[in-house]
Design a protein around this motif. Structure first.
Motif, PDB file in Angstrom:
ATOM      1  N   GLU A  57     -28.081  40.120  43.011  1.00 34.22           N
ATOM      2  CA  GLU A  57     -28.245  40.468  41.231  1.00 34.22           C
ATOM      3  C   GLU A  57     -26.319  39.663  40.222  1.00 34.22           C
ATOM      4  OE1 GLU A  57     -26.166  44.345  40.221  1.00 34.22           O
ATOM      5  OE2 GLU A  57     -28.260  46.041  41.507  1.00 34.22           O
ATOM      6  N   ALA A  58     -26.659  38.701  41.006  1.00 34.02           N
ATOM      7  CA  ALA A  58     -25.211  38.112  40.233  1.00 34.02           C
ATOM      8  C   ALA A  58     -26.292  36.553  40.237  1.00 34.02           C
ATOM      9  CB  ALA A  58     -24.277  37.095  42.378  1.00 34.02           C
ATOM     10  N   ASN A  59     -24.912  36.072  39.106  1.00 35.49           N
ATOM     11  CA  ASN A  59     -25.720  35.314  38.256  1.00 35.49           C
ATOM     12  C   ASN A  59     -25.274  33.866  39.218  1.00 35.49           C
ATOM     13  OD1 ASN A  59     -26.195  32.782  36.516  1.00 35.49           O
ATOM     14  ND2 ASN A  59     -24.428  33.953  34.930  1.00 35.49           N
ATOM     15  N   LEU A  60     -25.317  33.467  40.182  1.00 36.28           N
ATOM     16  CA  LEU A  60     -25.208  32.166  40.648  1.00 36.28           C
ATOM     17  C   LEU A  60     -25.808  30.742  39.975  1.00 36.28           C
ATOM     18  CD1 LEU A  60     -26.636  33.258  44.329  1.00 36.28           C
ATOM     19  CD2 LEU A  60     -23.772  33.852  43.336  1.00 36.28           C
ATOM     20  N   SER A  61     -26.225  30.075  38.966  1.00 39.99           N
ATOM     21  CA  SER A  61     -26.869  29.787  38.652  1.00 39.99           C
ATOM     22  C   SER A  61     -25.276  29.056  38.118  1.00 39.99           C
ATOM     23  CB  SER A  61     -27.500  29.853  36.873  1.00 39.99           C
ATOM     24  OG  SER A  61     -26.889  30.428  36.010  1.00 39.99           O
ATOM     25  N   GLY A  62     -24.578  29.533  37.828  1.00 48.02           N
ATOM     26  CA  GLY A  62     -23.002  28.716  37.668  1.00 48.02           C
ATOM     27  C   GLY A  62     -22.608  28.997  35.530  1.00 48.02           C
ATOM     28  N   ASP A  63     -23.831  29.010  35.170  1.00 49.36           N
ATOM     29  CA  ASP A  63     -23.605  29.125  33.575  1.00 49.36           C
ATOM     30  C   ASP A  63     -22.248  28.685  32.937  1.00 49.36           C
ATOM     31  OD1 ASP A  63     -24.502  29.875  30.961  1.00 49.36           O
ATOM     32  OD2 ASP A  63     -23.659  31.782  31.522  1.00 49.36           O
ATOM     33  N   GLN A  64     -22.284  27.170  33.046  1.00 49.55           N
ATOM     34  CA  GLN A  64     -21.445  26.476  33.345  1.00 49.55           C
ATOM     35  C   GLN A  64     -21.083  25.714  31.521  1.00 49.55           C
ATOM     36  OE1 GLN A  64     -21.812  23.444  36.001  1.00 49.55           O
ATOM     37  NE2 GLN A  64     -21.703  24.355  37.419  1.00 49.55           N
ATOM     38  N   GLY A  65     -22.292  25.998  30.710  1.00 50.34           N
ATOM     39  CA  GLY A  65     -22.197  25.466  29.294  1.00 50.34           C
ATOM     40  C   GLY A  65     -23.251  24.541  29.465  1.00 50.34           C
ATOM     41  N   PRO A  66     -23.005  24.061  28.369  1.00 49.36           N
ATOM     42  CA  PRO A  66     -23.717  23.170  27.472  1.00 49.36           C
ATOM     43  C   PRO A  66     -24.495  22.388  28.214  1.00 49.36           C
ATOM     44  CG  PRO A  66     -22.129  23.166  25.779  1.00 49.36           C
ATOM     45  CD  PRO A  66     -22.460  23.807  27.078  1.00 49.36           C
ATOM     46  N   TRP A  67     -25.936  21.453  28.625  1.00 50.29           N
ATOM     47  CA  TRP A  67     -26.402  20.425  29.654  1.00 50.29           C
ATOM     48  C   TRP A  67     -25.019  19.220  29.582  1.00 50.29           C
ATOM     49  CZ3 TRP A  67     -26.874  15.468  27.965  1.00 50.29           C
ATOM     50  CH2 TRP A  67     -27.810  14.947  27.122  1.00 50.29           C
ATOM     51  N   VAL A  70     -21.801  20.207  31.087  1.00 51.42           N
ATOM     52  CA  VAL A  70     -21.844  19.861  33.346  1.00 51.42           C
ATOM     53  C   VAL A  70     -22.854  18.731  33.370  1.00 51.42           C
ATOM     54  CG1 VAL A  70     -24.449  20.527  34.262  1.00 51.42           C
ATOM     55  CG2 VAL A  70     -23.566  22.603  32.522  1.00 51.42           C
ATOM     56  N   TRP A  71     -23.644  17.321  32.471  1.00 48.21           N
ATOM     57  CA  TRP A  71     -23.948  15.888  32.861  1.00 48.21           C
ATOM     58  C   TRP A  71     -21.943  15.747  33.181  1.00 48.21           C
ATOM     59  CZ3 TRP A  71     -22.551  11.165  31.043  1.00 48.21           C
ATOM     60  CH2 TRP A  71     -23.268  10.321  31.105  1.00 48.21           C
ATOM     61  N   LEU A  72     -21.496  15.823  32.153  1.00 45.64           N
ATOM     62  CA  LEU A  72     -20.360  14.975  32.431  1.00 45.64           C
ATOM     63  C   LEU A  72     -19.247  15.548  32.833  1.00 45.64           C
ATOM     64  CD1 LEU A  72     -18.253  12.906  30.613  1.00 45.64           C
ATOM     65  CD2 LEU A  72     -17.580  14.654  29.220  1.00 45.64           C
ATOM     66  N   LYS A  73     -19.460  16.718  33.449  1.00 45.65           N
ATOM     67  CA  LYS A  73     -19.022  17.148  34.674  1.00 45.65           C
ATOM     68  C   LYS A  73     -18.830  16.587  35.688  1.00 45.65           C
ATOM     69  CE  LYS A  73     -16.646  21.646  34.410  1.00 45.65           C
ATOM     70  NZ  LYS A  73     -17.523  23.252  34.908  1.00 45.65           N
ATOM     71  N   ASN A  74     -20.200  16.426  36.116  1.00 46.92           N
ATOM     72  CA  ASN A  74     -20.859  16.088  37.283  1.00 46.92           C
ATOM     73  C   ASN A  74     -20.332  14.404  37.883  1.00 46.92           C
ATOM     74  OD1 ASN A  74     -22.233  18.095  38.741  1.00 46.92           O
ATOM     75  ND2 ASN A  74     -23.769  17.871  37.161  1.00 46.92           N
ATOM     76  N   VAL A  75     -19.958  14.043  36.451  1.00 50.88           N
ATOM     77  CA  VAL A  75     -20.753  12.399  36.339  1.00 50.88           C
ATOM     78  C   VAL A  75     -18.758  12.268  37.138  1.00 50.88           C
ATOM     79  CG1 VAL A  75     -19.905  10.249  34.478  1.00 50.88           C
ATOM     80  CG2 VAL A  75     -22.230  11.535  34.833  1.00 50.88           C
ATOM     81  N   LEU A  76     -17.832  12.906  35.916  1.00 51.72           N
ATOM     82  CA  LEU A  76     -16.400  12.361  36.720  1.00 51.72           C
ATOM     83  C   LEU A  76     -15.844  13.391  37.728  1.00 51.72           C
ATOM     84  CD1 LEU A  76     -15.081  14.300  32.881  1.00 51.72           C
ATOM     85  CD2 LEU A  76     -15.188  11.120  34.051  1.00 51.72           C
ATOM     86  N   GLY A  77     -16.659  14.097  38.097  1.00 49.55           N
ATOM     87  CA  GLY A  77     -16.654  14.636  39.516  1.00 49.55           C
ATOM     88  C   GLY A  77     -17.182  13.777  40.571  1.00 49.55           C
ATOM     89  N   ASN A  78     -17.894  12.332  40.715  1.00 46.37           N
ATOM     90  CA  ASN A  78     -18.500  11.862  41.311  1.00 46.37           C
ATOM     91  C   ASN A  78     -17.963  10.274  41.138  1.00 46.37           C
ATOM     92  OD1 ASN A  78     -19.531  13.620  43.153  1.00 46.37           O
ATOM     93  ND2 ASN A  78     -21.381  14.140  41.579  1.00 46.37           N
TER      94      ASN A  78
END
Length: 110
Positions: A57-67, A70-78
């Motif tokens: 039942e858990a929301n494992l999708s992360g629901d991290q906000g607008p696309w 998420v893209w900016l977070k991924n770019v800055l994290g790598n």
């Protein structure tokens, strides 16, 4: 695959008694504590107060906000992405500069 982990290290918080899911954002929560014992105890209390749900039942999708966030977070994290983006921009500017020189030369001949 069950927890949809997107980065290493990652921290998934589960209820110790039932094994139910509490949060998939444990890493960011722990980073926010930054060695402060009082904040650490408060964080544990927050986790304990959250409703633990069965994994199915858990929301494992992360629901991290607008696309774009998420893209900016991924770019800055790598950092390798930043290097790639820098190289692409540098190459594109060099091409544009080269095209400008060619166009300028052609226009002068006419």
């Amino acid at each position: 695959q069950t927890f949809q982990i997107r980065g290493i290290p990652s921290l998934i918080v589960l209820d110790g008694k039932s094994g139910n899911f509490i949060t998939s954002d444990g890493r960011n929560d722990v980073i926010g504590v930054r060695g402060d014992e009082a904040k650490g105890k408060e964080l544990v209390q927050i986790w304990k107060s959250k409703e633990a749900v069965p994994l199915h039942e858990a929301n494992l999708s992360g629901d991290q906000g607008p696309w774009y966030m998420v893209w900016l977070k991924n770019v800055l994290g790598n950092p390798i992405y930043l290097i790639g983006i820098y190289y692409m921009i540098k190459s594109a500017l060099a091409k544009l500069n080269e095209m400008g020189k060619v166009d300028s030369g052609e226009n002068q001949d006419l």
